[in-house]
Write an enzyme that holds these catalytic residues in place. Structure first.
Site, short mmCIF file in Angstrom:
data_model
loop_
_atom_site.label_atom_id
_atom_site.label_comp_id
_atom_site.label_asym_id
_atom_site.label_seq_id
_atom_site.Cartn_x
_atom_site.Cartn_y
_atom_site.Cartn_z
N GLU A 1 86.05 -55.18 35.23
CA GLU A 1 86.99 -55.02 34.10
C GLU A 1 86.30 -54.14 33.09
O GLU A 1 85.35 -54.57 32.43
CB GLU A 1 87.33 -56.38 33.48
CG GLU A 1 88.02 -57.34 34.41
CD GLU A 1 89.39 -56.88 34.84
OE1 GLU A 1 90.00 -56.08 34.11
OE2 GLU A 1 89.84 -57.29 35.92
N GLU B 1 92.02 -59.78 37.51
CA GLU B 1 91.69 -61.17 37.20
C GLU B 1 92.99 -61.89 36.82
O GLU B 1 94.04 -61.26 36.69
CB GLU B 1 90.72 -61.23 36.02
CG GLU B 1 89.37 -60.62 36.33
CD GLU B 1 88.36 -60.81 35.21
OE1 GLU B 1 88.74 -60.70 34.03
OE2 GLU B 1 87.19 -61.09 35.53
N CYS C 1 89.07 -54.24 24.52
CA CYS C 1 89.31 -53.23 25.57
C CYS C 1 90.77 -52.80 25.58
O CYS C 1 91.10 -51.74 26.09
CB CYS C 1 88.89 -53.79 26.93
SG CYS C 1 89.68 -55.37 27.29
N ASN D 1 82.18 -58.63 23.09
CA ASN D 1 83.32 -58.60 22.16
C ASN D 1 84.09 -59.92 22.07
O ASN D 1 84.58 -60.28 21.02
CB ASN D 1 84.25 -57.42 22.46
CG ASN D 1 84.88 -57.49 23.82
OD1 ASN D 1 84.37 -58.17 24.72
ND2 ASN D 1 85.97 -56.79 23.99
P1 NDP Z 1 77.99 -53.21 28.68
O1 NDP Z 1 78.49 -52.56 29.90
O2 NDP Z 1 76.90 -52.56 27.93
O3 NDP Z 1 77.47 -54.69 28.97
C1 NDP Z 1 78.26 -55.71 29.57
C2 NDP Z 1 77.35 -56.76 30.20
O4 NDP Z 1 76.62 -56.15 31.27
C3 NDP Z 1 76.29 -57.30 29.25
O5 NDP Z 1 76.03 -58.65 29.56
C4 NDP Z 1 75.09 -56.42 29.57
O6 NDP Z 1 73.90 -57.02 29.19
C5 NDP Z 1 75.23 -56.31 31.08
N1 NDP Z 1 74.55 -55.17 31.69
C6 NDP Z 1 74.18 -53.99 31.13
N2 NDP Z 1 73.58 -53.19 32.06
C7 NDP Z 1 73.59 -53.88 33.23
C8 NDP Z 1 73.13 -53.60 34.57
N3 NDP Z 1 72.56 -52.44 34.88
N4 NDP Z 1 73.31 -54.54 35.52
C9 NDP Z 1 73.90 -55.72 35.23
N5 NDP Z 1 74.35 -56.04 33.99
C10 NDP Z 1 74.20 -55.14 33.01
O7 NDP Z 1 79.28 -53.44 27.78
P2 NDP Z 1 79.33 -53.96 26.29
O8 NDP Z 1 78.69 -55.31 26.18
O9 NDP Z 1 78.87 -52.85 25.40
O10 NDP Z 1 80.92 -54.21 26.11
C11 NDP Z 1 81.80 -53.25 25.68
C12 NDP Z 1 82.58 -52.66 26.84
O11 NDP Z 1 83.25 -53.69 27.55
C13 NDP Z 1 83.66 -51.71 26.38
O12 NDP Z 1 83.64 -50.54 27.14
C14 NDP Z 1 84.96 -52.49 26.65
O13 NDP Z 1 86.07 -51.67 26.87
C15 NDP Z 1 84.58 -53.28 27.85
N6 NDP Z 1 85.47 -54.45 27.98
C16 NDP Z 1 86.41 -54.47 28.97
C17 NDP Z 1 87.29 -55.52 29.09
C18 NDP Z 1 88.31 -55.56 30.19
O14 NDP Z 1 88.84 -56.65 30.43
N7 NDP Z 1 88.62 -54.47 30.86
C19 NDP Z 1 87.25 -56.65 28.14
C20 NDP Z 1 86.20 -56.54 27.17
C21 NDP Z 1 85.35 -55.47 27.09
P3 NDP Z 1 73.23 -56.67 27.76
O15 NDP Z 1 74.29 -56.69 26.73
O16 NDP Z 1 72.30 -57.80 27.64
O17 NDP Z 1 72.62 -55.32 27.94
#
Ligand code: NDP
Length: 491
Positions: free
Chosen positions: A258, A471, A292, A160
């Site tokens: 996060e 963070e 988020c 995002n």
């Molecule tokens: P994901 O959890 O799908 O992915 C986040 C990252 O983790 C990506 O790089 C993804 O790779 C990687 N990933 C996925 N599966 C694994 C695994 N088993 N082991 C290690 N890494 C893995 O989230 P999204 O990208 O869909 O992001 C959206 C989410 O992020 C929402 O729920 C949002 O609320 C949250 N978010 C939270 C924030 C906060 O500060 N609290 C800020 C921004 C977003 P790949 O994409 O290549 O599968």
């Protein structure tokens, strides 16, 4: 601006950044990368394998000895050089973020890239201004606390805010003397790739930062498990966070998570109405609702419920949705076809549970270059059953729901009835109401008469299913270091 699509017409190839060089994945496997506003694949990024990871780890291991021994001033200077390069190239990066993610170009410029530069500068300065603690005891006893680098750490980031969240994590990690393996989301890898070129130009020593791309459940999982990686800083979905936490805790690794949110916006009838209304449109639909911190549940005091509903719908209808390259676009495309389908399925489930869309509730068709893009209308729901899935689960799209409340006690209970605990906004001019609610609600970040007002020194993160750890400022610097206390009796 339509010419820009020509610039991106030939397929771009993204390379890993390992040992200071751009390199192809050893298995030659790639994943297609799409432009969400046209629905077309425009690039491909490595689907890296364990061999690539091992090469990155070996280079980080070699780099660690010199990097960790550099003075804070030297490390800071290099980060500032990277910030300077990013600033010089900010327009190119903003455009790349928009093409890759679908967000309006103005947002990429003024939020994503601007904040990325600030992250780099902030931690370059924080390390210089960092002070160590010491505690004396009666008599001739003194304690001092050292914060040493951990070694090799991993930063895993979502789609995002691709470059903003990458720089937010790697900056404190590098400044504390660690070497980093970063894995951006495979969905939006472009600005991380361009960033690796800047690092080479700015003279970041080889191996200090390695960026590898690939599917999360494949290479992401390998990163988490790798015995050489001492800590994992993760931002993403709660489900992924739980998987990572399980693996990492069994290996006794440090983890910072996060995660998602289902954030409340609480509106009292004595608030500064116009400011609240403007901000609530942003807190609902900013970045296509893919923040988020977005407020997916709006609680309105019953005395102003009807007025708010009418004005909020009116303001929402003014938002221009479409080609993110156009300067008057307020809302661009949803990041991927998969996520677009997920948000629309959420709409269907909301309807099935008896909820009513008072505006939006469907995809948006856009004419011209973007006719095949993934656009969704900004949507407002009424009568959403508070026991339904849709009330409880994060939609992470341009949608929010309206709920009436009578008094403080009732709204505190409603705000807390979620498994998430990331952020909340309270709108009131009564200071004691603001204090009481801020104290009684279970959210890690609380804004009063504001939303997403950021100070990089403050702790950032959520309670409950929204995360683990914080963070920002000292919190990040502490996470990326090993604490050692030395107690001296010099009697
Ligand atoms: P994901 O959890 O799908 O992915 C986040 C990252 O983790 C990506 O790089 C993804 O790779 C990687 N990933 C996925 N599966 C694994 C695994 N088993 N082991 C290690 N890494 C893995 O989230 P999204 O990208 O869909 O992001 C959206 C989410 O992020 C929402 O729920 C949002 O609320 C949250 N978010 C939270 C924030 C906060 O500060 N609290 C800020 C921004 C977003 P790949 O994409 O290549 O599968």
């Amino acid at each position: 601006m339509e010419d820009v699509y020509r610039l991106y017409k030939s397929m771009k190839i993204i390379h890993n950044y390992i040992n200071g060089k751009l390199s192809k994945p050893k298995n030659s496997n790639y994943i297609r990368v799409f432009n969400p506003s046209t629905g077309k694949a425009y690039a491909k990024c490595p689907d890296s394998s364990f061999t690539d990871l091992n090469n990155a780890i070996a280079s980080a291991n070699n780099a660690f000895i010199l990097w960790s021994k550099k003075s804070n001033e030297d490390r800071s200077e290099i980060l500032l050089k990277i910030a300077h390069e990013l600033h010089k190239n900010r327009e190119k990066f903003a455009l790349a973020e928009t093409i890759d993610n679908g967000k309006p170009l103005n947002d990429s410029r003024n939020i994503d890239i601007e904040r990325s530069i600030n992250n780099l500068k902030f931690f370059a300065s924080a390390i210089i201004n960092n002070s160590s603690e010491s505690h004396s005891l009666p008599g001739n006893v003194i304690n001092y606390t050292l914060r040493d680098p951990l070694g090799i750490v991993a930063c895993i980031t979502p789609w995002n805010y691709p470059l903003h969240l990458l720089t937010w994590k790697i900056s404190p990690a590098l400044m504390m003397g660690n070497c980093v393996i970063a894995k951006p989301s495979e969905v939006t890898p472009m600005t991380a790739y361009l960033f690796s070129k800047l690092c080479i130009k700015a003279g970041l020593p080889k191996g200090v930062l390695n960026i590898i791309y690939g599917a999360g459940n494949n290479i992401g999982d390998e990163i988490v498990k790798h015995p050489k990686i001492k800590a994992i800083s993760f931002t993403g979905g709660t489900k992924t966070g739980k998987t990572i936490s399980k693996t990492a805790s069994s290996l006794l690794k440090k983890v910072s998570l996060e995660l998602g949110g289902k954030n409340p916006i609480i509106i009292f009838d004595d608030c500064n109405y116009d400011e609240m209304l403007n901000t609530t449109v942003r807190s609902s639909f900013g970045n296509q609702g893919q923040i988020c911190l977005c407020g997916e549940r709006i609680f309105i005091q019953e005395s102003i419920y009807n007025k708010f509903k009418k004005d909020f719908v009116k303001e929402t209808k003014k938002l221009k949705i479409g080609n993110p390259l156009k300067s008057d676009t307020n809302q661009g495309a949803i990041v991927s076809k998969e996520h677009y389908t997920k948000v629309l399925a959420y709409f269907d489930r909301a309807r099935e549970s008896g909820a009513k869309f008072i505006t939006g509730g469907k995809s948006k068709s856009v004419k011209g270059t973007c006719s095949k893009g993934w656009f969704i209308e900004p949507s407002i729901i009424e009568n959403l059953d508070r026991n339904s899935d849709c009330y409880k689960e994060e939609a992470f799209g341009p949608v929010t729901s309206l709920h009436k409340f009578k008094n403080k006690e009732e709204v505190i209970a409603m705000a807390n009835e979620t498994k998430y605990g990331l952020s909340a906004s309270i709108w009131t001019s009564d200071l004691s109401t603001a204090h009481q609610i801020a104290k009684d609600i279970e959210f890690g970040i609380v804004w009063v008469n504001a939303w997403n007002l950021r100070d990089l020194r403050t702790p950032f993160g959520g309670m409950k299913d929204s995360g683990l750890g914080r963070e920002g400022g000292n919190e990040s610097m502490r996470f990326f270091s090993e604490t050692k206390n030395v107690c001296i009796n010099y009697d």
